[in-house]
Design a protein around this motif. Sequence first.
Motif, PDB file in Angstrom:
ATOM      1  N   GLN A  30     -10.539  -0.624  -2.107  1.00 36.19           N
ATOM      2  CA  GLN A  30      -9.541   0.288  -1.595  1.00 36.19           C
ATOM      3  C   GLN A  30      -8.678   0.921  -2.684  1.00 36.19           C
ATOM      4  O   GLN A  30      -7.766   1.662  -2.372  1.00 36.19           O
ATOM      5  CB  GLN A  30      -8.646  -0.429  -0.590  1.00 36.19           C
ATOM      6  CG  GLN A  30      -9.391  -0.866   0.644  1.00 36.19           C
ATOM      7  CD  GLN A  30      -8.473  -1.508   1.653  1.00 36.19           C
ATOM      8  OE1 GLN A  30      -7.332  -1.826   1.350  1.00 36.19           O
ATOM      9  NE2 GLN A  30      -8.965  -1.707   2.858  1.00 36.19           N
ATOM     10  N   ASP A  31      -8.914   0.639  -3.937  1.00 34.75           N
ATOM     11  CA  ASP A  31      -8.092   1.204  -5.004  1.00 34.75           C
ATOM     12  C   ASP A  31      -8.713   2.483  -5.542  1.00 34.75           C
ATOM     13  O   ASP A  31      -9.928   2.613  -5.649  1.00 34.75           O
ATOM     14  CB  ASP A  31      -7.938   0.218  -6.168  1.00 34.75           C
ATOM     15  CG  ASP A  31      -6.952  -0.884  -5.854  1.00 34.75           C
ATOM     16  OD1 ASP A  31      -6.304  -0.824  -4.802  1.00 34.75           O
ATOM     17  OD2 ASP A  31      -6.824  -1.812  -6.678  1.00 34.75           O
ATOM     18  N   ALA A  62      -3.464   1.947  -3.744  1.00 33.02           N
ATOM     19  CA  ALA A  62      -4.289   1.398  -2.672  1.00 33.02           C
ATOM     20  C   ALA A  62      -3.894   2.033  -1.346  1.00 33.02           C
ATOM     21  O   ALA A  62      -4.201   1.516  -0.282  1.00 33.02           O
ATOM     22  CB  ALA A  62      -4.130  -0.122  -2.612  1.00 33.02           C
ATOM     23  N   THR A 100       0.826  -1.201   0.000  1.00 31.68           N
ATOM     24  CA  THR A 100       0.000   0.000   0.000  1.00 31.68           C
ATOM     25  C   THR A 100       0.858   1.247   0.000  1.00 31.68           C
ATOM     26  O   THR A 100       0.382   2.314   0.311  1.00 31.68           O
ATOM     27  CB  THR A 100      -0.917   0.012   1.241  1.00 31.68           C
ATOM     28  OG1 THR A 100      -0.072  -0.020   2.406  1.00 31.68           O
ATOM     29  CG2 THR A 100      -1.862  -1.148   1.246  1.00 31.68           C
TER      30      THR A 100
END
Length: 173
Positions: free
Chosen positions: A80-81, A51, A30
């Motif tokens: 979450q992207d 992300a 992330t």
Amino acid sequence: MRGTTRLLTGSALAVAAAGLVTAPAYGDDTGGLRLSPSSVVPGGEVAVDTAACPDGAGVAGDASAVGAGDFSLVPGTAEQDASGRFRVPPSAQPGTYEIAATCAEGGRRVSGDLVVTLTAPREQVHPRGSVKTGVGGALGGDPVQTAAGVSALAVAAAGGTWLLHRRARGDGI
């Protein structure tokens, strides 16, 4: 022998345990901004995704280093992207540029490198056809030359066999 086996097994277990202790607590990356393609010619389009921001909401992109200005990233297909696109200006000079994105919640900044080149990346070319090595083959070329070569080999083999046979009998050469 048992002592050596136990020592090696114990060492292997200790190394494995140390690896588990130092392994990261998270499984996905992330930490950055992914650019596709990472190398582009002036005038090309670049896709960006990350992300790093929670729920992908409120992400502002900055491509002013390459002259493209600001762009927005919107929530993508994954929860979450966040993803977006920008076009590299035709006037962009070759070099490596930092492209950044800032999360609205928390102000986290992530970045990635974009390489601008004057030539487009080439697709890999796979060879086709035969290779001219000069060796030739039995099925190609002139059939008369092939027959002459086979005949020469047969005569040489017969002559060598005859000479070895005479020598073995003691007749001399």
